[in-house]
Design an enzyme around this catalytic site. Sequence first.
Site, PDB file in Angstrom:
ATOM      1  N   CYS A 121       8.926 -12.521   2.805  1.00 55.01           N
ATOM      2  CA  CYS A 121      10.291 -11.984   2.868  1.00 55.01           C
ATOM      3  C   CYS A 121      11.214 -12.780   3.778  1.00 55.01           C
ATOM      4  O   CYS A 121      12.435 -12.618   3.718  1.00 55.01           O
ATOM      5  CB  CYS A 121      10.248 -10.524   3.309  1.00 55.01           C
ATOM      6  SG  CYS A 121       9.164  -9.495   2.298  1.00 55.01           S
ATOM      7  N   HIS A 148      16.812  -8.760   6.140  1.00 54.24           N
ATOM      8  CA  HIS A 148      15.926  -8.510   5.010  1.00 54.24           C
ATOM      9  C   HIS A 148      15.992  -7.026   4.686  1.00 54.24           C
ATOM     10  O   HIS A 148      15.870  -6.176   5.563  1.00 54.24           O
ATOM     11  CB  HIS A 148      14.491  -8.924   5.367  1.00 54.24           C
ATOM     12  CG  HIS A 148      13.477  -8.435   4.386  1.00 54.24           C
ATOM     13  ND1 HIS A 148      13.644  -8.528   3.023  1.00 54.24           N
ATOM     14  CD2 HIS A 148      12.264  -7.828   4.572  1.00 54.24           C
ATOM     15  CE1 HIS A 148      12.594  -8.019   2.418  1.00 54.24           C
ATOM     16  NE2 HIS A 148      11.755  -7.580   3.326  1.00 54.24           N
ATOM     17  N   ASN A 163      13.382  -3.548  -2.104  1.00 54.54           N
ATOM     18  CA  ASN A 163      12.854  -4.711  -1.389  1.00 54.54           C
ATOM     19  C   ASN A 163      12.572  -5.812  -2.399  1.00 54.54           C
ATOM     20  O   ASN A 163      11.687  -5.673  -3.248  1.00 54.54           O
ATOM     21  CB  ASN A 163      11.578  -4.302  -0.645  1.00 54.54           C
ATOM     22  CG  ASN A 163      10.962  -5.437   0.156  1.00 54.54           C
ATOM     23  OD1 ASN A 163      11.318  -6.605  -0.018  1.00 54.54           O
ATOM     24  ND2 ASN A 163      10.033  -5.108   1.026  1.00 54.54           N
TER      25      ASN A 163
END
Length: 357
Positions: free
Chosen positions: A118, A284, A314
């Site tokens: 990520c 993020h 996500n």
Amino acid sequence: MGCALIGCGKALPALEVQNDELKALVDTNNEWIVTRTGIESRHIALEETNLDLAERAAREALGWDEGGWAARRVEPEEIDLVIFCTITADHLVPSAASELRMRLDLPNAIAFDLNAACTGFVYGVTVAESLMAASAAGVPGAAGRNKVRRALIVGSERLSRITDWAERSTCVLFGDGAGAGVLEWNEGRAGVLGTHLVNEDDPTGALLCPLEFDMPVPFAASGVDAGADAEAVLRERAGNPKQAITMNGQAVFKFAARAMSDAVTAVLDNAGLTLDDVACIVPHQANERIVRFAAKKLDCSMEKFHLCIAHAGNTSAASVPMGLADAYEAGRIKPGDKVVLVGFGGGFTSGALVYEA
């Protein structure tokens, strides 16, 4: 002089799946998901490949297509470097970056993939900025080496391919999408002011996705076993989950909240700045609760953070560049603003960078 962002774009698959639709798969509901994550829906790629999404985001960032934000149109021959950040490439070989280079017809670009989960886009921009700075510095003996003045950095994911849709604790989190940014070395711009990258061990495998190959191996301890029953091997494997994300939510939450606040603090210290100097923080987008926890630890208003997790979920390496493109589209970032990008992910990886828009 510095490495300046001159364009960014994003792409989402056509199919949007609402929280309540997941009730057909697992025991969940909209209130349960929103309360714990801030996610209301996510997009799932059915027909779109990872490369398709990446191309759409890149074309916006390059100023070729409508959408996104671009200071100017960048011609194909101007791009010297392509870094493709992903954990869900369509193929192992060739690299996703090589495929994107060919798809966009970038004749002068060197291209490679980067896996930092990520945090991928933050790592990718940092690598590109370092190559550009070294190229611009005219290091002795550098004659004949690749000159990197403009770079395309992409984060693109199809996490739906590695999600166990029968596992309630993880399947509600993830979605598919892509984001891209174009960097240019400009002696008249401040650009990237500071970076900070960190790797920590994950000894318990708190965030893991195994790599499962399907080809049977015709060998035994004694050597070649030509009589190995390939069909039996495949039948045995068919009953086991393959390449599905597993996550210890508590362990990841604890790491992420600390890592995000630490990275923001460190990168601002490196650049000689404070939070008061920062107009926007693009994190993020893993879980809204993580961002809120980090903001509290930083003693920073949530108004500085740009969130777009509600309708994307996500998206791993795509998350930060998608959020960045969204922030420009929303008018959150203006010329001269100081902007922080911060990520955290499997590995464990974390990092942040600060730049002047």
